[in-house]
Design a protein around this motif. Sequence first.
Motif, PDB file in Angstrom:
ATOM      1  N   TRP A 132     -62.678   9.430   0.198  1.00 44.00           N
ATOM      2  CA  TRP A 132     -62.685   9.826  -1.139  1.00 44.00           C
ATOM      3  C   TRP A 132     -61.753  10.826  -1.731  1.00 44.00           C
ATOM      4  O   TRP A 132     -62.135  11.988  -1.171  1.00 44.00           O
ATOM      5  CB  TRP A 132     -64.030   9.992  -1.436  1.00 44.00           C
ATOM      6  N   LYS A 133     -60.799  10.621  -2.462  1.00 40.42           N
ATOM      7  CA  LYS A 133     -60.045  11.646  -2.687  1.00 40.42           C
ATOM      8  C   LYS A 133     -60.396  12.220  -4.298  1.00 40.42           C
ATOM      9  O   LYS A 133     -60.313  11.332  -5.155  1.00 40.42           O
ATOM     10  CB  LYS A 133     -58.505  11.427  -2.968  1.00 40.42           C
ATOM     11  N   PHE A 134     -60.675  13.624  -4.312  1.00 42.31           N
ATOM     12  CA  PHE A 134     -61.207  14.101  -5.656  1.00 42.31           C
ATOM     13  C   PHE A 134     -60.002  14.971  -6.044  1.00 42.31           C
ATOM     14  O   PHE A 134     -59.171  15.534  -5.417  1.00 42.31           O
ATOM     15  CB  PHE A 134     -62.382  14.751  -5.317  1.00 42.31           C
ATOM     16  N   PRO A 135     -60.230  15.232  -7.305  1.00 45.43           N
ATOM     17  CA  PRO A 135     -59.261  16.426  -7.987  1.00 45.43           C
ATOM     18  C   PRO A 135     -59.075  17.625  -7.503  1.00 45.43           C
ATOM     19  O   PRO A 135     -58.003  18.461  -7.384  1.00 45.43           O
ATOM     20  CB  PRO A 135     -59.487  16.334  -9.410  1.00 45.43           C
ATOM     21  N   ASP A 136     -60.308  18.336  -6.660  1.00 50.58           N
ATOM     22  CA  ASP A 136     -60.170  19.564  -6.141  1.00 50.58           C
ATOM     23  C   ASP A 136     -61.358  19.537  -4.989  1.00 50.58           C
ATOM     24  O   ASP A 136     -62.189  18.875  -4.889  1.00 50.58           O
ATOM     25  CB  ASP A 136     -60.499  20.519  -7.209  1.00 50.58           C
ATOM     26  N   SER A 137     -61.265  20.614  -4.289  1.00 50.03           N
ATOM     27  CA  SER A 137     -62.285  20.594  -3.312  1.00 50.03           C
ATOM     28  C   SER A 137     -63.693  21.001  -3.687  1.00 50.03           C
ATOM     29  O   SER A 137     -64.614  20.549  -3.107  1.00 50.03           O
ATOM     30  CB  SER A 137     -61.931  21.852  -2.291  1.00 50.03           C
ATOM     31  N   LEU A 138     -63.817  21.560  -4.732  1.00 47.84           N
ATOM     32  CA  LEU A 138     -65.288  21.931  -5.224  1.00 47.84           C
ATOM     33  C   LEU A 138     -66.224  20.504  -5.668  1.00 47.84           C
ATOM     34  O   LEU A 138     -66.930  20.304  -5.125  1.00 47.84           O
ATOM     35  CB  LEU A 138     -65.174  22.766  -6.449  1.00 47.84           C
ATOM     36  N   THR A 139     -65.036  19.825  -6.555  1.00 46.78           N
ATOM     37  CA  THR A 139     -65.729  18.461  -6.843  1.00 46.78           C
ATOM     38  C   THR A 139     -66.173  17.319  -5.281  1.00 46.78           C
ATOM     39  O   THR A 139     -67.285  17.028  -5.393  1.00 46.78           O
ATOM     40  CB  THR A 139     -64.744  17.746  -7.708  1.00 46.78           C
ATOM     41  N   ALA A 140     -65.188  17.558  -4.451  1.00 46.97           N
ATOM     42  CA  ALA A 140     -65.426  16.641  -3.296  1.00 46.97           C
ATOM     43  C   ALA A 140     -66.720  17.466  -2.664  1.00 46.97           C
ATOM     44  O   ALA A 140     -67.499  16.657  -1.854  1.00 46.97           O
ATOM     45  CB  ALA A 140     -64.411  17.105  -2.204  1.00 46.97           C
ATOM     46  N   LYS A 141     -66.783  18.676  -2.509  1.00 49.26           N
ATOM     47  CA  LYS A 141     -67.880  19.353  -1.804  1.00 49.26           C
ATOM     48  C   LYS A 141     -69.389  18.822  -2.687  1.00 49.26           C
ATOM     49  O   LYS A 141     -70.280  18.602  -2.038  1.00 49.26           O
ATOM     50  CB  LYS A 141     -67.824  20.811  -1.695  1.00 49.26           C
ATOM     51  N   THR A 142     -69.046  19.099  -3.969  1.00 50.23           N
ATOM     52  CA  THR A 142     -70.272  18.536  -4.993  1.00 50.23           C
ATOM     53  C   THR A 142     -70.882  17.149  -4.577  1.00 50.23           C
ATOM     54  O   THR A 142     -72.073  16.846  -4.669  1.00 50.23           O
ATOM     55  CB  THR A 142     -70.207  18.782  -6.205  1.00 50.23           C
ATOM     56  N   ALA A 143     -69.989  16.227  -4.460  1.00 46.12           N
ATOM     57  CA  ALA A 143     -70.177  15.119  -4.290  1.00 46.12           C
ATOM     58  C   ALA A 143     -70.680  14.622  -2.941  1.00 46.12           C
ATOM     59  O   ALA A 143     -71.686  13.925  -2.750  1.00 46.12           O
ATOM     60  CB  ALA A 143     -68.887  14.206  -4.297  1.00 46.12           C
ATOM     61  N   SER A 144     -70.175  15.300  -1.958  1.00 46.44           N
ATOM     62  CA  SER A 144     -70.640  15.180  -0.589  1.00 46.44           C
ATOM     63  C   SER A 144     -72.262  15.592  -0.615  1.00 46.44           C
ATOM     64  O   SER A 144     -72.865  14.898   0.296  1.00 46.44           O
ATOM     65  CB  SER A 144     -69.770  16.081   0.432  1.00 46.44           C
ATOM     66  N   ILE A 145     -72.372  16.731  -1.097  1.00 51.53           N
ATOM     67  CA  ILE A 145     -73.803  17.222  -0.983  1.00 51.53           C
ATOM     68  C   ILE A 145     -74.888  16.431  -1.941  1.00 51.53           C
ATOM     69  O   ILE A 145     -75.840  16.031  -1.430  1.00 51.53           O
ATOM     70  CB  ILE A 145     -73.752  18.825  -1.723  1.00 51.53           C
ATOM     71  N   ASN A 146     -74.366  15.887  -2.889  1.00 47.65           N
ATOM     72  CA  ASN A 146     -75.190  14.878  -3.692  1.00 47.65           C
ATOM     73  C   ASN A 146     -75.760  13.804  -3.086  1.00 47.65           C
ATOM     74  O   ASN A 146     -76.536  13.294  -2.940  1.00 47.65           O
ATOM     75  CB  ASN A 146     -74.500  14.781  -5.015  1.00 47.65           C
ATOM     76  N   LEU A 147     -74.399  13.320  -2.426  1.00 46.75           N
ATOM     77  CA  LEU A 147     -74.524  12.115  -1.470  1.00 46.75           C
ATOM     78  C   LEU A 147     -75.490  12.368  -0.182  1.00 46.75           C
ATOM     79  O   LEU A 147     -76.170  11.429   0.229  1.00 46.75           O
ATOM     80  CB  LEU A 147     -73.269  11.329  -1.192  1.00 46.75           C
ATOM     81  N   GLY A 148     -75.051  13.445   0.577  1.00 43.08           N
ATOM     82  CA  GLY A 148     -75.659  13.883   1.780  1.00 43.08           C
ATOM     83  C   GLY A 148     -77.129  13.952   1.658  1.00 43.08           C
ATOM     84  O   GLY A 148     -77.968  13.594   2.403  1.00 43.08           O
ATOM     85  N   ASN A 149     -77.611  14.701   0.351  1.00 41.62           N
ATOM     86  CA  ASN A 149     -78.825  15.105   0.080  1.00 41.62           C
ATOM     87  C   ASN A 149     -79.642  13.581  -0.071  1.00 41.62           C
ATOM     88  O   ASN A 149     -81.098  13.719   0.009  1.00 41.62           O
ATOM     89  CB  ASN A 149     -79.384  15.988  -0.898  1.00 41.62           C
TER      90      ASN A 149
END
Length: 217
Positions: A149-166
């Motif tokens: 998944w390619k996001f516009p920035d690293s913060l969004t990618a991290k936020t998405a990963s945490i939300n999905l990971g949790n």
Amino acid sequence: MACTNQNKDKSETEIISNDSSVTIVQHTNELSLSKNSPSDTIITDRLLAFAKFMDSAGYSCDINRAEKGYNFMSRKNRLIIKDYYFYDTHLKNTQVGIFYNDTLFAKSFPIDLNIFNKVSKITSFFFVVKTPEIRYGEKWFIDGILEEWKFPDSLTAKTASINLGNNEGLNNIDAGTLICNKDNYMYVFTSRNTSFMYTIEPFFQKFATDNKTSKIY
């Protein structure tokens, strides 16, 4: 041996991207979408390296088994990059989208689609074991998918990963998912079978270790 050497379906025209600005060609050895923007790539070196590793580990990207096991994978969205097959993937065909749209109670769980809708590009890599295991007198072709998944920035990618990971237990309930992130990308490992996940998890761990990241819980 690259995937195009293992599949006989080499005469058809392949689409490198669903983006109309990208030329339809048989295959490409270039990762960049544009010579003017070399950093804007179709896939990352990480995903290509994983494809090469899985090839060496006894797995292939068999196009027939991909289409049989995952109906969104077809010649319409198939990419050939350096002789390996990848799939341009719409959000609705990812494990997040499939779960959210097809499960009646999904909307009651804290998966924030506002985050995932920010994704700019999703590319999937399908892999299946070349030599099947024999279980209960039948051939089992263990397979899996790695979504990039390619996001516009690293913060969004991290936020998405945490939300999905949790909430990964809610995503693809039948088999589960493994999630990590690197730079402005999120990576989702999954399969169509729970038992397959136990077999492919070491490959996820290697991918995470090689790229200096870790599983999001």
